[in-house]
Design a protein around this motif. Sequence first.
Motif, PDB file in Angstrom:
ATOM      1  N   THR A   6       0.851  -1.183   0.000  1.00  0.00           N
ATOM      2  CA  THR A   6       0.000   0.000   0.000  1.00  0.00           C
ATOM      3  C   THR A   6       0.890   1.238   0.000  1.00  0.00           C
ATOM      4  N   PRO A   7       1.372   1.657  -1.154  1.00  0.00           N
ATOM      5  CA  PRO A   7       2.276   2.800  -1.213  1.00  0.00           C
ATOM      6  C   PRO A   7       1.597   4.083  -0.754  1.00  0.00           C
ATOM      7  N   GLU A   8       2.391   4.959  -0.173  1.00  0.00           N
ATOM      8  CA  GLU A   8       1.874   6.250   0.271  1.00  0.00           C
ATOM      9  C   GLU A   8       1.463   7.089  -0.939  1.00  0.00           C
ATOM     10  N   ILE A   9       0.306   7.724  -0.844  1.00  0.00           N
ATOM     11  CA  ILE A   9      -0.180   8.581  -1.911  1.00  0.00           C
ATOM     12  C   ILE A   9       0.251  10.016  -1.622  1.00  0.00           C
ATOM     13  N   ASP A  11      -0.153  13.836  -2.739  1.00  0.00           N
ATOM     14  CA  ASP A  11      -1.008  14.756  -3.483  1.00  0.00           C
ATOM     15  C   ASP A  11      -0.262  16.071  -3.674  1.00  0.00           C
ATOM     16  N   ARG A  21      -1.604  13.477  -8.470  1.00  0.00           N
ATOM     17  CA  ARG A  21      -1.298  12.643  -7.309  1.00  0.00           C
ATOM     18  C   ARG A  21      -0.297  11.583  -7.741  1.00  0.00           C
ATOM     19  N   TYR A  23       2.598   8.223  -6.375  1.00  0.00           N
ATOM     20  CA  TYR A  23       3.181   7.357  -5.360  1.00  0.00           C
ATOM     21  C   TYR A  23       4.663   7.293  -5.694  1.00  0.00           C
ATOM     22  N   LYS A  24       5.473   6.844  -4.762  1.00  0.00           N
ATOM     23  CA  LYS A  24       6.916   6.815  -4.977  1.00  0.00           C
ATOM     24  C   LYS A  24       7.407   5.381  -4.949  1.00  0.00           C
ATOM     25  N   ILE A  32      -0.312   8.528 -10.528  1.00  0.00           N
ATOM     26  CA  ILE A  32      -1.312   7.492 -10.298  1.00  0.00           C
ATOM     27  C   ILE A  32      -2.328   7.518 -11.423  1.00  0.00           C
ATOM     28  N   THR A  35      -4.579   2.598 -10.628  1.00  0.00           N
ATOM     29  CA  THR A  35      -4.143   2.220  -9.282  1.00  0.00           C
ATOM     30  C   THR A  35      -2.620   2.175  -9.242  1.00  0.00           C
ATOM     31  N   PRO A  36      -1.997   2.470  -8.089  1.00  0.00           N
ATOM     32  CA  PRO A  36      -0.543   2.314  -7.977  1.00  0.00           C
ATOM     33  C   PRO A  36      -0.119   0.865  -8.196  1.00  0.00           C
ATOM     34  N   GLU A  37      -0.951  -0.064  -7.711  1.00  0.00           N
ATOM     35  CA  GLU A  37      -0.606  -1.478  -7.839  1.00  0.00           C
ATOM     36  C   GLU A  37      -0.497  -1.901  -9.304  1.00  0.00           C
TER      37      GLU A  37
END
Length: 278
Positions: A6-9, A11, A21, A23-24, A32, A35-37
């Motif tokens: 669950t990567p940090e989002i 913004d 937005r 993720y790293k 994004i 989904t990041p996944e």
Amino acid sequence: MEDPQTPEILDYRNEKGQGWRFYKIDGVLRRIGKTPEGDMKLLKKVQTFQLRDDDVMVAAYPKCGSHWLWEIVTMLRAGNSEYNKKTKEVAMLGMPMFERADELPSPRVLNSHLHFRHLPEKMVEKRIKTILILRNPKDVSVSYYCMFNGMKESIGFDGTYSEFLDLFLEGKIPNGDYVDFVKDWLHVKQDNPDLPMLTMFYENLKKDPVKEIKAVAEFLGVTVTDELCEQIAEACSFKKLKAADKEVKESFGDLPNPGRKVTLGCTEKVKLGTGRIG
């Protein structure tokens, strides 16, 4: 590659809602999409992508000349100045449908906007010839903004150039910080001496295309004549490539070809949106 569940989002939209937005992953900001996944799975597929011994990689940050250079290298390897009907997107690692590159006959010219650490793991082992093209960041920022300005609905940015520039300088844009991208790639050769790599500059290619095309041919080990280099330089001029995108290029999957996809341009008086430099 990191594989957070669950990567940090992050913004990074401004007070007007302009921006994106992210993720790293591996220190790189990734915009994004759905989904990041899903994006992380895409990067993993790129890293395990099967390279061929005679592949060539064109690497560039967006708006630094990857399309231009991809066409040049494709023509050099074909030994003529005819346009390949395929678009560079069919061989662009990181695009959602990049695995279609497996359908291409050898020798392939691949391309990508990704950091080196997100490219196929066997780049060094297979000694894949890699050409990095860089460009003045001032021109990159303007060209990038003009692209977004012509794709407001799909990209999700409807701000001014000044607002975009603030995000660009902070690295809070799709594909991340330009300076970090350049620094990372400049260390690639130092850290991987077995990787054959040529670094080029957009400005030099613009100033003396024939000379730079000859340098690329020498790097690739391709025998060329002065006449062929001149023909390729002419065929790959900004005006003629733009026309070829509309008249020659095939669609890529469900995507129309680049020349028909969007109308690029700036609503502001921001210059350099037409391939110029300065």
